[in-house]
Design a protein around this motif. Structure first.
Motif, PDB file in Angstrom:
ATOM      1  N   SER A 261      19.950  62.364 118.880  1.00 26.81           N
ATOM      2  CA  SER A 261      20.165  62.937 117.548  1.00 26.81           C
ATOM      3  C   SER A 261      21.025  62.017 116.696  1.00 26.81           C
ATOM      4  O   SER A 261      21.793  61.197 117.216  1.00 26.81           O
TER       5      SER A 261
ATOM      6  N   LEU B 295      15.520  63.407 115.193  1.00 28.56           N
ATOM      7  CA  LEU B 295      15.780  62.540 116.327  1.00 28.56           C
ATOM      8  C   LEU B 295      15.580  61.095 115.904  1.00 28.56           C
ATOM      9  O   LEU B 295      14.751  60.790 115.041  1.00 28.56           O
TER      10      LEU B 295
ATOM     11  N   GLU C 289       6.241  60.299 124.155  1.00 28.93           N
ATOM     12  CA  GLU C 289       6.351  59.991 122.729  1.00 28.93           C
ATOM     13  C   GLU C 289       5.827  61.123 121.851  1.00 28.93           C
ATOM     14  O   GLU C 289       6.472  61.523 120.869  1.00 28.93           O
TER      15      GLU C 289
ATOM     16  N   VAL D 241      13.788  67.578 124.830  1.00 25.76           N
ATOM     17  CA  VAL D 241      13.818  67.351 123.382  1.00 25.76           C
ATOM     18  C   VAL D 241      14.843  68.271 122.722  1.00 25.76           C
ATOM     19  O   VAL D 241      15.630  67.844 121.866  1.00 25.76           O
TER      20      VAL D 241
ATOM     21  N   ARG E  85      14.793  57.235 117.381  1.00 24.77           N
ATOM     22  CA  ARG E  85      14.246  56.530 118.537  1.00 24.77           C
ATOM     23  C   ARG E  85      14.946  55.197 118.739  1.00 24.77           C
ATOM     24  O   ARG E  85      15.297  54.513 117.777  1.00 24.77           O
TER      25      ARG E  85
ATOM     26  N   ALA F  31       9.943  65.526 115.582  1.00 27.66           N
ATOM     27  CA  ALA F  31      11.384  65.415 115.321  1.00 27.66           C
ATOM     28  C   ALA F  31      11.759  64.003 114.899  1.00 27.66           C
ATOM     29  O   ALA F  31      12.688  63.815 114.094  1.00 27.66           O
TER      30      ALA F  31
ATOM     31  N   HIS G  57       9.879  68.617 129.539  1.00 26.58           N
ATOM     32  CA  HIS G  57      10.064  67.699 128.417  1.00 26.58           C
ATOM     33  C   HIS G  57      10.445  68.427 127.134  1.00 26.58           C
ATOM     34  O   HIS G  57      11.191  67.892 126.304  1.00 26.58           O
ATOM     35  N   GLU G  58       9.955  69.621 126.935  1.00 31.91           N
ATOM     36  CA  GLU G  58      10.334  70.369 125.734  1.00 31.91           C
ATOM     37  C   GLU G  58      11.826  70.677 125.744  1.00 31.91           C
ATOM     38  O   GLU G  58      12.503  70.573 124.711  1.00 31.91           O
TER      39      GLU G  58
ATOM     40  N   VAL H 132      15.132  58.968 122.895  1.00 32.85           N
ATOM     41  CA  VAL H 132      15.546  59.547 121.615  1.00 32.85           C
ATOM     42  C   VAL H 132      16.916  60.209 121.727  1.00 32.85           C
ATOM     43  O   VAL H 132      17.327  60.667 122.793  1.00 32.85           O
TER      44      VAL H 132
ATOM     45  N   LEU I 164      18.098  67.205 120.603  1.00 35.71           N
ATOM     46  CA  LEU I 164      18.339  67.710 119.243  1.00 35.71           C
ATOM     47  C   LEU I 164      19.728  68.318 119.121  1.00 35.71           C
ATOM     48  O   LEU I 164      20.365  68.248 118.054  1.00 35.71           O
TER      49      LEU I 164
ATOM     50  N   ARG J  98       5.654  64.235 122.446  1.00 35.51           N
ATOM     51  CA  ARG J  98       6.488  65.436 122.518  1.00 35.51           C
ATOM     52  C   ARG J  98       7.594  65.398 121.474  1.00 35.51           C
ATOM     53  O   ARG J  98       8.003  66.437 120.943  1.00 35.51           O
ATOM     54  N   ALA J  99       8.093  64.194 121.151  1.00 33.59           N
ATOM     55  CA  ALA J  99       9.204  64.060 120.203  1.00 33.59           C
ATOM     56  C   ALA J  99       8.749  63.591 118.824  1.00 33.59           C
ATOM     57  O   ALA J  99       9.582  63.428 117.929  1.00 33.59           O
TER      58      ALA J  99
END
Length: 294
Positions: free
Chosen positions: A171, A257, A245, A231, A259, A251, A227-228, A169, A235, A247-248
């Protein structure tokens, strides 16, 4: 000699297994000083030193090693006998300790916790989430959660859901500056957030499609095992992130975000709840297995 105290014996067994007063205290839910006091009382009762202690380490004396070898199975038998009383209760009773990777614990355990606790009000569920590779036997866990590819020998494994997969992912601002990659080969022209194991080692982004597998080694100014944070960095437009997957998902859903390479990210191996094959399965652990298996 005064009668031996079962709590003191259990405290010694935990210290002997962990080689640590701190870890033994965490497992037993008391302070390290309380565990030390219990072991000291035991040694005073029997008049024999069981542990060698320094400021940095704990080791067993010959007497301590002999006692631990005989005591550990005996305490297991006592625990099994007490757990057998669950047949006279409506629901399981007692503590169940579960180890799970912190990066996936919310997606795996979150959906089942409410129903599990509601159906088993006497269950004391303790979940320790860490991405460190943990020896569940040495650390005193009843069970752990891992991908099937990383299960060790001597373990019974129960398949659980959901089946997870990764997502790449970035932005909208990032993609306004750079073209969206169509294949993993295009990632060489992108800024990527590097993924770390807890040990500090970097791991490749794995892709597969149509019988072709690609391992891409990302490069970029940021490396993390969280992972946070990946993300959040994506962003902020710092680069592309390779994260679970779920986790995002939020967004991606609201457009913060975007993909890419979705067809190159197949589902990972199944997740499993695993536990020592030779270990007595408590009623509490059986309730956890029943709630999570698919």
């Amino acid at each position: 000699m005064r009668p031996l105290d079962l709590a003191e014996l259990a405290a010694f067994e935990a210290v002997a297994r962990h080689r640590s007063f701190r870890r033994a205290s965490e497992e037993r839910g008391v302070t390290a000083s309380a565990v030390s006091h219990a072991v000291g009382n035991l040694e005073a009762r029997i008049g024999i030193r069981l542990l060698n202690r320094t400021t940095r380490s704990v080791s067993l004396t010959d007497a301590g090693a002999m006692l631990h070898a005989r005591l550990s199975p005996a305490l297991g038998d006592i625990g099994s006998a007490l757990d057998g009383l669950n047949q006279f209760r409506d629901t399981p009773f007692g503590k169940v300790r579960i180890n799970a990777p912190s990066s996936i614990a919310p997606f795996v355990l979150g959906p089942v916790l409410g129903g599990l606790i509601a159906a088993n009000p006497h269950l004391d569920l303790e979940i320790v989430a860490t991405d460190q590779l943990v020896d569940i036997v040495a650390e005193g866990f009843d069970a752990g959660i891992r991908l099937g590819e990383s299960l060790g020998a001597g373990m019974t494994a129960v398949k659980i859901g959901p089946r997870l997969r990764f997502a790449v992912v970035g932005s909208p601002d990032y993609f306004a500056r750079r073209p969206m990659p169509r294949t993993p080969d295009d990632l060489g022209g992108h800024v990527c957030i590097q993924n770390l194991y807890p040990s500090g080692a970097r791991y490749a982004w794995a892709f597969a499609r149509g019988g072709r597998s690609v391992d891409f080694q990302p490069t970029g100014p940021l490396s993390t095992d969280n992972h946070e944070l990946m993300v959040e960095a994506a962003l902020a437009g710092l680069g592309l992130a390779y994260v679970w997957e779920d986790r995002a998902a939020a967004a991606i859903g609201d457009g913060r975000l975007v993909r890419c390479l979705e067809t190159w990210c197949p589902p990972e191996d199944w997740l499993y709840l695993y536990y020592p094959t030779r270990k007595y399965i408590s009623a509490g652990l059986r309730a956890v297995i029943q709630a999570m298996r698919i």
